[in-house]
Design a protein around this motif. Structure first.
Motif, PDB file in Angstrom:
ATOM      1  N   GLY A 142      10.341   9.610 -14.520  1.00 38.52           N
ATOM      2  CA  GLY A 142      10.774   8.599 -13.691  1.00 38.52           C
ATOM      3  C   GLY A 142      11.107   8.721 -12.232  1.00 38.52           C
ATOM      4  O   GLY A 142      11.123   8.381 -11.814  1.00 38.52           O
ATOM      5  N   ILE A 143      10.315  10.397 -11.747  1.00 34.84           N
ATOM      6  CA  ILE A 143      10.645  10.630 -10.102  1.00 34.84           C
ATOM      7  C   ILE A 143       9.847  10.342  -9.584  1.00 34.84           C
ATOM      8  O   ILE A 143       8.923   9.466  -8.534  1.00 34.84           O
ATOM      9  N   ILE A 144       8.024   9.836 -10.506  1.00 37.20           N
ATOM     10  CA  ILE A 144       6.960   9.327  -9.687  1.00 37.20           C
ATOM     11  C   ILE A 144       7.500   7.929 -10.019  1.00 37.20           C
ATOM     12  O   ILE A 144       6.717   7.050  -8.655  1.00 37.20           O
ATOM     13  N   SER A 145       7.580   7.230 -10.967  1.00 36.94           N
ATOM     14  CA  SER A 145       8.260   6.033 -10.497  1.00 36.94           C
ATOM     15  C   SER A 145       9.728   4.944  -9.632  1.00 36.94           C
ATOM     16  O   SER A 145       8.947   4.083  -9.470  1.00 36.94           O
ATOM     17  N   ALA A 146      10.253   6.317  -9.531  1.00 29.75           N
ATOM     18  CA  ALA A 146      11.277   6.170  -8.594  1.00 29.75           C
ATOM     19  C   ALA A 146      10.935   5.847  -7.099  1.00 29.75           C
ATOM     20  O   ALA A 146      11.162   5.132  -6.271  1.00 29.75           O
ATOM     21  N   VAL A 150       0.739  -1.153  -0.297  1.00 30.95           N
ATOM     22  CA  VAL A 150       0.099  -0.395   0.166  1.00 30.95           C
ATOM     23  C   VAL A 150       0.926   0.941  -0.426  1.00 30.95           C
ATOM     24  O   VAL A 150       0.266   2.552  -1.338  1.00 30.95           O
ATOM     25  N   LEU A 151       1.965   1.300   0.008  1.00 34.79           N
ATOM     26  CA  LEU A 151       2.884   2.320   0.775  1.00 34.79           C
ATOM     27  C   LEU A 151       3.329   2.580  -0.817  1.00 34.79           C
ATOM     28  O   LEU A 151       2.897   4.069  -0.981  1.00 34.79           O
ATOM     29  N   HIS A 152       3.909   1.514  -1.049  1.00 37.55           N
ATOM     30  CA  HIS A 152       4.294   1.581  -2.246  1.00 37.55           C
ATOM     31  C   HIS A 152       3.805   2.354  -3.153  1.00 37.55           C
ATOM     32  O   HIS A 152       4.376   2.994  -3.916  1.00 37.55           O
ATOM     33  N   GLU A 153       2.365   2.199  -3.401  1.00 34.67           N
ATOM     34  CA  GLU A 153       1.153   2.510  -4.897  1.00 34.67           C
ATOM     35  C   GLU A 153       0.635   3.815  -4.088  1.00 34.67           C
ATOM     36  O   GLU A 153       0.757   4.999  -4.959  1.00 34.67           O
ATOM     37  N   MET A 154       1.023   4.221  -3.183  1.00 41.21           N
ATOM     38  CA  MET A 154       0.527   5.722  -2.909  1.00 41.21           C
ATOM     39  C   MET A 154       1.883   6.190  -2.611  1.00 41.21           C
ATOM     40  O   MET A 154       1.194   8.129  -2.667  1.00 41.21           O
ATOM     41  N   ALA A 155       3.201   5.978  -2.856  1.00 47.30           N
ATOM     42  CA  ALA A 155       4.527   7.121  -2.757  1.00 47.30           C
ATOM     43  C   ALA A 155       4.334   7.671  -4.518  1.00 47.30           C
ATOM     44  O   ALA A 155       3.889   8.615  -4.615  1.00 47.30           O
ATOM     45  N   ALA A 158      -3.879  10.600  -9.672  1.00 45.37           N
ATOM     46  CA  ALA A 158      -3.280   9.429 -10.317  1.00 45.37           C
ATOM     47  C   ALA A 158      -3.857   8.520  -8.958  1.00 45.37           C
ATOM     48  O   ALA A 158      -4.879   8.849  -7.976  1.00 45.37           O
ATOM     49  N   GLU A 159      -4.069   6.974  -9.304  1.00 47.48           N
ATOM     50  CA  GLU A 159      -5.156   6.225  -8.218  1.00 47.48           C
ATOM     51  C   GLU A 159      -4.788   4.608  -8.528  1.00 47.48           C
ATOM     52  O   GLU A 159      -4.365   4.396 -10.125  1.00 47.48           O
ATOM     53  N   PHE A 160      -4.765   4.216  -7.781  1.00 49.25           N
ATOM     54  CA  PHE A 160      -4.230   2.349  -7.967  1.00 49.25           C
ATOM     55  C   PHE A 160      -5.508   1.936  -8.616  1.00 49.25           C
ATOM     56  O   PHE A 160      -6.728   1.982  -8.042  1.00 49.25           O
ATOM     57  N   GLN A 161      -5.041   1.115  -9.229  1.00 43.42           N
ATOM     58  CA  GLN A 161      -6.473   0.095 -10.152  1.00 43.42           C
ATOM     59  C   GLN A 161      -6.080  -1.394  -9.729  1.00 43.42           C
ATOM     60  O   GLN A 161      -4.768  -1.815 -10.387  1.00 43.42           O
ATOM     61  N   ARG A 162      -7.094  -2.556  -9.688  1.00 41.29           N
ATOM     62  CA  ARG A 162      -6.527  -3.568  -9.360  1.00 41.29           C
ATOM     63  C   ARG A 162      -6.423  -4.308 -10.782  1.00 41.29           C
ATOM     64  O   ARG A 162      -7.245  -3.651 -11.610  1.00 41.29           O
ATOM     65  N   VAL A 195       3.566  11.365  -4.836  1.00 36.93           N
ATOM     66  CA  VAL A 195       4.667  12.006  -5.763  1.00 36.93           C
ATOM     67  C   VAL A 195       4.071  12.898  -7.302  1.00 36.93           C
ATOM     68  O   VAL A 195       4.572  13.593  -7.666  1.00 36.93           O
ATOM     69  N   ALA A 196       2.881  12.287  -7.622  1.00 36.82           N
ATOM     70  CA  ALA A 196       1.979  12.310  -9.204  1.00 36.82           C
ATOM     71  C   ALA A 196       1.495  13.834  -8.835  1.00 36.82           C
ATOM     72  O   ALA A 196       1.326  14.648  -9.251  1.00 36.82           O
TER      73      ALA A 196
END
Length: 198
Positions: free
Chosen positions: A113-117, A54-59, A71-75, A63-64
């Motif tokens: 790149g920053i969003i991905s990192a 969860v923290l990985h995806e919320m980061a 930005a939002e997580f989609q399963r 950042v985005a």
């Protein structure tokens, strides 16, 4: 902060959290049939894998949003099913339960790149408290086990996501900044290697 996570995204995160925790539980209790042990490892998975995921995806998300994008997580239900089935049948977790989607056609290579990192960096940072739990919690005590598994799994999440292939974070970080890519992938795989020496 929570108001920026809409109900459908919370639902996707919860379902993915439960599924990925189930997959890792199946790995942790492989060849054991004791229900109490399985329930214990499920709770441990919720704490270690689940929180890290969860923290990985919320980061990625926040950042985005810092750059002004939604930005939002989609399963991904198919990948969630693959993760659980592979864990049950083969004893391997391929954890790609979905992705954080960034909306905006003007996202620059640097921003991307920053969003991905941000995801792998958060995974590496969360290794710190788990490492402390592993170190001070005793080798076979419950706190030590939680610390060790949390350290190992989150190092694994960082390393996997830094692979420079397909839609993984590593490919976007490499396209933005090769030096940052080298630092992150060496840190992730180096930390993962150290967990096998403990």
């Amino acid at each position: 902060m929570f108001e920026r996570i809409p109900p459908h995204e919370r639902r996707d995160l919860l379902i993915a959290w439960l599924a990925i925790s189930t997959a890792f539980t199946l790995i942790f209790v492989r060849n054991r049939v004791d229900l109490s042990v399985a329930l214990l490892y499920f709770v441990i998975s919720l704490l270690t894998v689940g929180i890290g995921f969860v923290l990985h995806e919320m980061a990625h998300k926040f950042v985005a949003m810092h750059f002004g994008y939604w930005a939002e997580f989609q399963r991904d239900d198919q990948m969630l099913l693959v993760a659980v089935v592979l864990a049950a049948l083969v004893g391997v977790v391929f954890a790609a339960p979905g992705a954080t989607v960034v909306y905006g056609s003007s996202v620059s290579k640097r921003e991307n790149g920053i969003i991905s990192a941000a995801g792998p960096v958060s995974s590496l940072l969360i290794c710190i408290p788990f490492a402390l739990l592993a170190f001070f919690g005793g080798q076979w005590g419950l706190v030590g086990v939680i610390g060790y598994l949390g350290l190992k799994v989150n190092a694994m999440i960082a390393a996997f996501n830094m692979l420079p292939v397909s839609v993984l974070d590593g490919k976007k970080v490499l396209a933005w900044n090769p030096a940052a890519f080298v630092v992150l992938i060496v840190a992730a795989f180096g930390l993962l290697y150290l967990t096998y020496l403990i």
